[in-house]
Design an enzyme around this catalytic site. Sequence first.
Site, PDB file in Angstrom:
ATOM      1  CG  ASN A 192      -0.401  -0.167   2.492  1.00  0.00           C
ATOM      2  OD1 ASN A 192       0.731  -0.630   2.632  1.00  0.00           O
ATOM      3  ND2 ASN A 192      -1.136   0.196   3.519  1.00  0.00           N
ATOM      4  CD  GLU A 238       6.423 -10.831  -3.256  1.00  0.00           C
ATOM      5  OE1 GLU A 238       5.378 -10.490  -2.663  1.00  0.00           O
ATOM      6  OE2 GLU A 238       7.484 -11.100  -2.652  1.00  0.00           O
ATOM      7  CD  GLU A 294       1.792  -0.316  10.882  1.00  0.00           C
ATOM      8  OE1 GLU A 294       0.615  -0.575  11.229  1.00  0.00           O
ATOM      9  OE2 GLU A 294       2.104   0.136   9.788  1.00  0.00           O
ATOM     10  CB  CYS A 339      -2.494   0.221   8.512  1.00  0.00           C
ATOM     11  SG  CYS A 339      -1.093   1.326   8.633  1.00  0.00           S
ATOM     12  CD  GLU A 391      -6.873  -3.220   8.051  1.00  0.00           C
ATOM     13  OE1 GLU A 391      -6.382  -4.360   8.056  1.00  0.00           O
ATOM     14  OE2 GLU A 391      -6.202  -2.186   8.186  1.00  0.00           O
TER      15      GLU A 391
HETATM   16  P1  NAD Z   1      -2.414 -10.552   2.531  1.00  0.00           P
HETATM   17  O1  NAD Z   1      -2.618 -10.702   3.997  1.00  0.00           O
HETATM   18  O2  NAD Z   1      -2.327 -11.749   1.673  1.00  0.00           O
HETATM   19  O3  NAD Z   1      -1.066  -9.714   2.275  1.00  0.00           O
HETATM   20  C1  NAD Z   1      -0.757  -8.500   2.922  1.00  0.00           C
HETATM   21  C2  NAD Z   1       0.734  -8.294   2.796  1.00  0.00           C
HETATM   22  O4  NAD Z   1       1.408  -9.260   3.606  1.00  0.00           O
HETATM   23  C3  NAD Z   1       1.240  -8.513   1.375  1.00  0.00           C
HETATM   24  O5  NAD Z   1       2.237  -7.563   1.086  1.00  0.00           O
HETATM   25  C4  NAD Z   1       1.810  -9.934   1.375  1.00  0.00           C
HETATM   26  O6  NAD Z   1       2.868 -10.098   0.478  1.00  0.00           O
HETATM   27  C5  NAD Z   1       2.292 -10.050   2.803  1.00  0.00           C
HETATM   28  N1  NAD Z   1       2.239 -11.428   3.287  1.00  0.00           N
HETATM   29  C6  NAD Z   1       1.225 -12.306   3.178  1.00  0.00           C
HETATM   30  N2  NAD Z   1       1.535 -13.461   3.768  1.00  0.00           N
HETATM   31  C7  NAD Z   1       2.789 -13.329   4.274  1.00  0.00           C
HETATM   32  C8  NAD Z   1       3.670 -14.167   5.007  1.00  0.00           C
HETATM   33  N3  NAD Z   1       3.324 -15.408   5.389  1.00  0.00           N
HETATM   34  N4  NAD Z   1       4.889 -13.672   5.340  1.00  0.00           N
HETATM   35  C9  NAD Z   1       5.247 -12.420   5.006  1.00  0.00           C
HETATM   36  N5  NAD Z   1       4.453 -11.572   4.321  1.00  0.00           N
HETATM   37  C10 NAD Z   1       3.233 -12.025   3.973  1.00  0.00           C
HETATM   38  O7  NAD Z   1      -3.579  -9.636   2.014  1.00  0.00           O
HETATM   39  P2  NAD Z   1      -3.714  -8.691   0.748  1.00  0.00           P
HETATM   40  O8  NAD Z   1      -4.891  -9.145  -0.045  1.00  0.00           O
HETATM   41  O9  NAD Z   1      -2.438  -8.456   0.044  1.00  0.00           O
HETATM   42  O10 NAD Z   1      -4.089  -7.369   1.504  1.00  0.00           O
HETATM   43  C11 NAD Z   1      -5.289  -7.270   2.214  1.00  0.00           C
HETATM   44  C12 NAD Z   1      -5.100  -7.223   3.693  1.00  0.00           C
HETATM   45  O11 NAD Z   1      -3.756  -7.017   4.075  1.00  0.00           O
HETATM   46  C13 NAD Z   1      -5.851  -6.033   4.209  1.00  0.00           C
HETATM   47  O12 NAD Z   1      -7.112  -6.425   4.617  1.00  0.00           O
HETATM   48  C14 NAD Z   1      -5.019  -5.509   5.327  1.00  0.00           C
HETATM   49  O13 NAD Z   1      -5.486  -6.012   6.545  1.00  0.00           O
HETATM   50  C15 NAD Z   1      -3.661  -6.072   5.129  1.00  0.00           C
HETATM   51  N6  NAD Z   1      -2.657  -5.051   4.783  1.00  0.00           N
HETATM   52  C16 NAD Z   1      -2.239  -4.254   5.770  1.00  0.00           C
HETATM   53  C17 NAD Z   1      -1.327  -3.280   5.496  1.00  0.00           C
HETATM   54  C18 NAD Z   1      -0.846  -2.344   6.560  1.00  0.00           C
HETATM   55  O14 NAD Z   1      -0.339  -1.281   6.243  1.00  0.00           O
HETATM   56  N7  NAD Z   1      -0.951  -2.699   7.838  1.00  0.00           N
HETATM   57  C19 NAD Z   1      -0.853  -3.121   4.198  1.00  0.00           C
HETATM   58  C20 NAD Z   1      -1.300  -3.981   3.196  1.00  0.00           C
HETATM   59  C21 NAD Z   1      -2.217  -4.964   3.517  1.00  0.00           C
END
Ligand code: NAD
Length: 480
Positions: free
Chosen positions: A154, A180, A252, A286, A383
């Site tokens: 993001n 990625e 975070e 977030c 969220e």
């Molecule tokens: P997701 O949970 O699949 O991925 C979120 C991020 O975490 C991605 O960048 C992904 O590459 C990384 N990730 C996923 N599994 C991981 C693992 N096992 N180890 C390390 N990194 C991992 O979800 P998404 O569809 O990409 O995003 C949606 C959700 O992710 C949102 O609902 C939100 O809660 C969360 N998110 C939070 C933030 C933040 O700033 N806190 C940022 C992006 C996404």
Amino acid sequence: MTYTYPDTKLLIDGIWRDAENGRTLDVINPATSEIIGQVAYASKADLEEAALAVGRGFDLWKNVSSFERYKIMRQAANILRERAEKIAWIMTCEQGKPLAQARIEILAAADVIDWFAEEARRTYGQTIPARSADVLQYSVKLPVGPVAAFTPWNFPINQVVRKLSGALAAGCSIVVKAPEETPASPAALIQAFIDAGVPAGVIALVYGDPAEISNFFITHPVIEKISFTGSTVIGKQLAALAGQHMKKSTMELGGHAPVLVFDDSDIEAAANLMVASKYRNCGQVCVSPTRFLVQDSVYDRFVSTFVAGAQKLKIGNGVEEGVDVGPLANERRIPALNALIADALTAGAKLHCGYERIGNKGYFYAPTVVGDVPITARIMNEEPFGPVAVINRFKTVDEAIVEANRLRYGLASYAFTRSTTIAHRLGLEVKAGMMTINHIGLALPEVPFGGIKDSGYGTEGGSEAINAYLETKFVTIANI
Ligand code: NAD
């Protein structure tokens, strides 16, 4: 101006290179759905090389004086500022946010680097009065060791820069697993550090399978510290693994920020400020304001101003001038949002605007407002991470605080009131890592940034942030 979108390689031991097996992933522009480039996809052998490289990098960097680290980091900040225009364009192409927001992110990142560079020179220990005149005792702050950082899509640069700058300032080396989906702008950030003089091996950058990479580095004996930004679900898994291996971690995680609007505030000003904040980065933030709680007597005024503001926003490709809201960063967010809003409407919520994909090219989604949503609906508990505002009502201060504190999330919170009595209560009683009242004052380098409860732990801003990368060692010497 138009630039060329670059392919992204792995950075291991100071060399940008392909994965050893040549594997890559496509990078997609979320505004056009087109493939615009490739990112190298690390194998286990690549990850092992990266771990060993940051191990050697740590031995080197921890012995570079803090004054030298400060100078290199300040130089990196200046290089980043010089390249802001081009990197902003790259970020918009891969992530979708409007150019103006990408520029702000990059310039803010340069300020973060400056802040941590200065902090490098202030990692003071203590001299502790001894019980005997011939004993000297003191504590020193030492870098914790090689760091593994995992960052989301993001804010491709902002999420990396806090971890990278904190680690480098403290004297740690760092391997970053950046997203990625948005690989080229974090690579450009790291290039600025390399061009400023950070030696080979001190920073590594990898991409690949997020779960495989986090599992690899958290369990790797070289890595001493973990820092993750992302969802609460994944954060809990990574924190548990880090705990099993007794490694320090910063988490975070997600939020569900309450916004408490009291009837004594400037309702129109609050609504307009919140429209800009809610739909920034298409709501994929977030600390995004999410659960609006508006005092009953001003509810209709707030909703009508907010909805009018949301409907005025210009949606489009972020590289075009005048666009307020770009696309969602990836296609999977569209069904996720549709499902959340459908569930709220089934539960009895009122739809004020939005709830539709715009066009079929790119991942555009109309700014959405739902009101009077029962607290049992999923969107009141999960969220939404998208351009959706939920606007509910309350009558008393007590009722507002109870609802604000109902969830396990505790990242950002917002309020609007002219009453110092209410503001003081909110500052003390709303359970969140951050509370901003009557303005948006979050995320500056010099202020704490972090959550509590399910939103994680550790701060990534302010004077405490560098401590995440330091350990305290006590030394006592008797004069014999
Ligand atoms: P997701 O949970 O699949 O991925 C979120 C991020 O975490 C991605 O960048 C992904 O590459 C990384 N990730 C996923 N599994 C991981 C693992 N096992 N180890 C390390 N990194 C991992 O979800 P998404 O569809 O990409 O995003 C949606 C959700 O992710 C949102 O609902 C939100 O809660 C969360 N998110 C939070 C933030 C933040 O700033 N806190 C940022 C992006 C996404």
